[in-house]
Scaffold this motif. Structure first.
Motif, PDB file in Angstrom:
ATOM      1  N   VAL A 279      28.367  38.191 -50.016  1.00 52.22           N
ATOM      2  CA  VAL A 279      27.376  37.210 -50.451  1.00 52.22           C
ATOM      3  C   VAL A 279      26.463  37.889 -51.467  1.00 52.22           C
ATOM      4  O   VAL A 279      25.839  38.903 -51.166  1.00 52.22           O
ATOM      5  N   GLN A 280      26.393  37.350 -52.675  1.00 47.94           N
ATOM      6  CA  GLN A 280      25.589  37.978 -53.725  1.00 47.94           C
ATOM      7  C   GLN A 280      24.099  37.912 -53.385  1.00 47.94           C
ATOM      8  O   GLN A 280      23.587  36.847 -53.013  1.00 47.94           O
ATOM      9  N   GLY A 281      23.410  39.036 -53.540  1.00 51.95           N
ATOM     10  CA  GLY A 281      21.993  39.102 -53.186  1.00 51.95           C
ATOM     11  C   GLY A 281      21.103  38.237 -54.043  1.00 51.95           C
ATOM     12  O   GLY A 281      19.989  37.874 -53.628  1.00 51.95           O
TER      13      GLY A 281
ATOM     14  N   GLN B 108      33.908  26.562 -46.491  1.00 53.29           N
ATOM     15  CA  GLN B 108      35.134  26.318 -47.247  1.00 53.29           C
ATOM     16  C   GLN B 108      35.885  27.630 -47.498  1.00 53.29           C
ATOM     17  O   GLN B 108      37.118  27.688 -47.416  1.00 53.29           O
ATOM     18  N   LEU B 109      35.133  28.664 -47.814  1.00 53.04           N
ATOM     19  CA  LEU B 109      35.728  29.960 -48.116  1.00 53.04           C
ATOM     20  C   LEU B 109      36.368  30.566 -46.870  1.00 53.04           C
ATOM     21  O   LEU B 109      37.504  31.053 -46.906  1.00 53.04           O
ATOM     22  N   VAL B 110      35.647  30.514 -45.756  1.00 48.90           N
ATOM     23  CA  VAL B 110      36.163  31.057 -44.501  1.00 48.90           C
ATOM     24  C   VAL B 110      37.411  30.299 -44.057  1.00 48.90           C
ATOM     25  O   VAL B 110      38.367  30.881 -43.525  1.00 48.90           O
ATOM     26  N   GLU B 111      37.443  28.997 -44.297  1.00 46.03           N
ATOM     27  CA  GLU B 111      38.571  28.165 -43.866  1.00 46.03           C
ATOM     28  C   GLU B 111      39.873  28.573 -44.549  1.00 46.03           C
ATOM     29  O   GLU B 111      40.966  28.376 -43.981  1.00 46.03           O
ATOM     30  N   VAL B 112      39.794  29.133 -45.751  1.00 52.07           N
ATOM     31  CA  VAL B 112      41.000  29.613 -46.432  1.00 52.07           C
ATOM     32  C   VAL B 112      41.769  30.568 -45.529  1.00 52.07           C
ATOM     33  O   VAL B 112      43.004  30.504 -45.412  1.00 52.07           O
ATOM     34  N   PHE B 113      41.046  31.454 -44.856  1.00 46.78           N
ATOM     35  CA  PHE B 113      41.698  32.461 -44.021  1.00 46.78           C
ATOM     36  C   PHE B 113      42.080  31.909 -42.652  1.00 46.78           C
ATOM     37  O   PHE B 113      43.100  32.303 -42.082  1.00 46.78           O
ATOM     38  N   ARG B 114      41.294  30.994 -42.134  1.00 49.99           N
ATOM     39  CA  ARG B 114      41.664  30.377 -40.850  1.00 49.99           C
ATOM     40  C   ARG B 114      42.960  29.577 -40.991  1.00 49.99           C
ATOM     41  O   ARG B 114      43.752  29.487 -40.045  1.00 49.99           O
TER      42      ARG B 114
ATOM     43  N   SER C  21      37.534  33.162 -53.460  1.00 49.99           N
ATOM     44  CA  SER C  21      36.200  33.039 -54.045  1.00 49.99           C
ATOM     45  C   SER C  21      35.935  31.576 -54.387  1.00 49.99           C
ATOM     46  O   SER C  21      36.817  30.722 -54.246  1.00 49.99           O
ATOM     47  N   LEU C  22      34.707  31.297 -54.834  1.00 43.35           N
ATOM     48  CA  LEU C  22      34.268  29.925 -55.083  1.00 43.35           C
ATOM     49  C   LEU C  22      34.101  29.632 -56.574  1.00 43.35           C
ATOM     50  O   LEU C  22      33.776  30.528 -57.365  1.00 43.35           O
TER      51      LEU C  22
ATOM     52  N   VAL D 121      30.653  34.689 -54.797  1.00 43.39           N
ATOM     53  CA  VAL D 121      30.799  34.909 -53.363  1.00 43.39           C
ATOM     54  C   VAL D 121      32.285  35.133 -53.106  1.00 43.39           C
ATOM     55  O   VAL D 121      33.113  34.320 -53.510  1.00 43.39           O
ATOM     56  N   TYR D 122      32.613  36.238 -52.438  1.00 47.80           N
ATOM     57  CA  TYR D 122      34.007  36.570 -52.178  1.00 47.80           C
ATOM     58  C   TYR D 122      34.247  36.697 -50.679  1.00 47.80           C
ATOM     59  O   TYR D 122      33.358  37.107 -49.934  1.00 47.80           O
ATOM     60  N   ALA D 123      35.470  36.407 -50.266  1.00 47.46           N
ATOM     61  CA  ALA D 123      35.888  36.709 -48.902  1.00 47.46           C
ATOM     62  C   ALA D 123      37.167  37.538 -48.992  1.00 47.46           C
ATOM     63  O   ALA D 123      38.122  37.151 -49.690  1.00 47.46           O
TER      64      ALA D 123
END
Length: 242
Positions: free
Chosen positions: A95-97, A109-115, A126-127, A179-181
């Protein structure tokens, strides 16, 4: 699946020195970002990774968690890799500061990619969001991204991409939201790579992944956030807080 969020926080920004410690509605920018990430409830753990004793002390004084970098780093991802090297985690979200207004839906949405990735095909996601304003399209502080038909990034640039040769058929532009996961193994592999020519030219760490043959899955979101890259951005963010 253990998911943690890490906020890389470098004190000495080239374009806007000490921007993360600037006041934003009664607390520093970095503190607002930390609380926004923690309050989503999406993560098993949230902490700040920094090279600054001032930022470290600020987060700890607010009851947060912080990691003090022991080495100099070329990018936020490098800093995160050092911080998570000995932590148990499956997915690490960067998460960018300087993005204090990122919202829960976009992160979800980002987390769901991996789930949803049962076969573990995606190592990095990323978004991005549509850019309606042509001034932003031309602004080098607004990073643009183009993707293939499956939503994987082809290139990121501070320049206008794509070039719209036929004005009668307007091109769609997308802003990259920083923002990256990552799967943990992917960010650890990243930290072992040397900075690449395009990364150095554009000052965009994500190009290191593309130049090394990795794929980045992009997720479209309607939430653009407010990245604080300049004093003008900070004033706009202060107006939003009010």
């Amino acid at each position: 699946m253990k998911i943690i969020a890490v906020i890389p926080a470098r004190y000495a920004s080239t374009r806007f020195p000490a921007k993360l410690m600037q006041d934003l509605g009664g607390m520093p920018v970095i503190t607002r970002t930390f609380f926004a990430a923690r309050e989503t409830g999406l993560f098993d753990e949230v902490f700040v990774a920094t090279d600054s004793t001032e930022i470290f002390d600020e987060i700890i004084s607010r009851g947060g968690k912080a990691f003090m970098s022991q080495r100099a780093h070329e990018s936020g991802s490098d800093r995160i890799a050092e911080a998570v090297a000995h932590l148990e985690a499956d997915i690490v979200v960067n998460v960018q500061g300087d993005e204090p207004f990122i919202d829960r839906e976009a992160l979800a949405q980002l987390v769901e990619v991996f789930r949803a990735d049962a076969e573990s095909i995606v190592d990095l996601a990323s978004l991005m969001c549509p850019i309606p304003d042509q001034e932003d399209v031309a602004n080098p502080n607004v990073v643009k991204v183009v993707t293939d038909a499956s939503g994987f990034a082809l290139y990121f640039s501070r320049s206008r991409i794509p070039y719209n040769r036929e004005p009668a058929r307007p091109a769609q532009y997308f802003r990259h939201i920083g923002v990256y996961a990552f799967r943990k193994r992917a960010i650890m592999e990243f930290s072992l790579m040397q900075p690449t020519p395009l990364e150095i030219a554009e000052k965009l760490e994500q190009l290191r992944y593309l130049e090394s043959g990795r794929r980045i899955k992009m997720v479209v979101t309607g939430h653009s956030g407010v990245g604080i890259d300049t004093p003008e951005d900070l004033e706009r963010a202060r107006m939003m807080i009010k």
